[in-house]
Design an enzyme around this catalytic site. Structure first.
Site, PDB file in Angstrom:
ATOM      1  N   SER A 153       2.002  -0.899   1.618  1.00 22.67           N
ATOM      2  CA  SER A 153       0.971  -1.599   0.858  1.00 22.67           C
ATOM      3  C   SER A 153       1.468  -1.941  -0.551  1.00 22.67           C
ATOM      4  CB  SER A 153      -0.307  -0.748   0.833  1.00 22.67           C
ATOM      5  OG  SER A 153      -1.407  -1.488   0.367  1.00 22.67           O
ATOM      6  N   ASP A 248      -5.524  -6.537   9.462  1.00 26.63           N
ATOM      7  CA  ASP A 248      -5.235  -6.274   8.055  1.00 26.63           C
ATOM      8  C   ASP A 248      -5.319  -7.588   7.287  1.00 26.63           C
ATOM      9  OD1 ASP A 248      -4.221  -5.541   5.571  1.00 26.63           O
ATOM     10  OD2 ASP A 248      -2.351  -4.706   6.345  1.00 26.63           O
ATOM     11  N   HIS A 278      -4.947  -1.792   8.289  1.00 24.96           N
ATOM     12  CA  HIS A 278      -4.133  -1.448   7.128  1.00 24.96           C
ATOM     13  C   HIS A 278      -4.084   0.074   6.962  1.00 24.96           C
ATOM     14  CE1 HIS A 278      -2.304  -2.424   3.245  1.00 24.96           C
ATOM     15  NE2 HIS A 278      -2.954  -1.376   2.751  1.00 24.96           N
TER      16      HIS A 278
END
Length: 311
Positions: A153, A248, A278
């Site tokens: 991320s 995501d 995610h």
């Protein structure tokens, strides 16, 4: 494919987090830092906290070494959390799993977080940490000449940006392992439209994270080192392994980055995890897709960095 059943159960629990309920605040974003998910942890032979210093910056870090006494390549890892939350503990199961699967040393970096440290300070700290590892500060059993960078991320964003910065000023980086990385601020793309409301990470949440990192006025026109896909050139970068998740909002920007890296002449391995959300790779020992993503990264790290050097 449909959302994975186990992932759906985890998602319902995640939705109860204070982070998911507007208005978003730094305090709420960091609540989960004190309550890391109880995922199993691989037993790594050596785990110790260290300090890395370079260019006037000092960063706490944690070294995971699966075979002390053997000089191993190293992955310098940056945790996710929207640049705002996350720490060494929240990502301990994931970094242990990578060290075990890839048989590499992993140095997990506790970089300064936003909004207290705005762009470019977190990036500069991460680059300094990589430079310190290249200088040998992680120890004699860590090969500073065979370094990869990685993260999930926002940590994937930092890893990609470090690779861009290191292309210009060093040190040499042999691979980048990017798990559903933040790459751009295009909140109108298809994956944001499809996945930006119901799958934990939302469009409004992601915009808020960006505001903490670069400031509200810069979100729609960020510096290329904040949004790596905007770099003038992506040529001459290390091989990349990029993992995305079907559900995501960041899926499309990460896959577009993989395409642009390849168009620029770089070696890229791209894998989309169907039925995943995610953050799935951190769900070690619970989701098979987590193990699959880690195994893919391990294979590509070995391909780029080579095997261990016996003592």
């Amino acid at each position: 494919m449909a959302l994975d059943a186990m992932t759906q159960q985890i998602l319902e629990m995640m939705k109860q987090s204070p982070l998911c309920v507007p208005p978003f605040t730094v305090a709420n974003a960091r609540v989960a830092d004190d309550m890391p998910m109880p995922f199993p942890k691989a037993d790594i032979a050596e785990v110790k906290d260290i300090s890395l210093s370079h260019g006037g910056r000092t960063m706490p870090a944690r070294l995971y070494h699966p075979e002390p006494g053997t000089k191993l390549p190293v992955l310098v890892f940056f945790h996710g959390g929207g640049w705002v939350s996350g720490n060494l503990e929240t990502h301990d199961p994931l970094t242990r799993a990578i060290a075990e699967a890839a048989h590499v040393a992993v140095v997990s970096v506790d970089y300064p977080r936003s909004p207290e440290a705005k762009f470019p300070e977190p990036l500069l700290a991460c680059h300094a940490a990589v430079a310190a590892v290249a200088e040998g500060q992680a120890g004699a059993d860590v090969d500073g000449g065979r370094i990869a960078v990685g993260g999930d991320s926002a940590g994937g964003n930092l890893a990609a940006a470090v690779a861009l910065k290191a292309r210009e000023v060093g040190p040499a980086i042999g691979h980048q392992f990017l798990l559903y990385p933040v790459i751009d601020t295009d909140f109108g793309n298809v994956s944001y439209t499809e996945n930006g409301a119901d799958y934990f990470l939302t469009g409004p949440m992601m915009r808020w994270f960006w505001e903490q990192y670069v400031g509200a006025d810069a979100v729609d026109s960020p510096d290329p080192l904040a949004a790596p896909i905007r770099a003038a050139s992506l040529a001459g970068l290390p091989p990349a392994t990029i993992v995305t998740a079907e559900y995501d909002p960041l899926r499309d920007e990460a896959e577009a980055y993989a395409e642009k890296l390849e168009e620029a002449g770089n070696t890229v391995t791209l894998r989309r995890a169907d039925g995943m959300i995610h953050g799935f790779a951190s769900m070690v020992g619970v989701l098979p897709a987590s193990a699959e993503a880690i195994a893919l990264g391990a294979t590509e790290l070995k391909r780029s960095l080579g095997e261990a050097i016996p003592a």
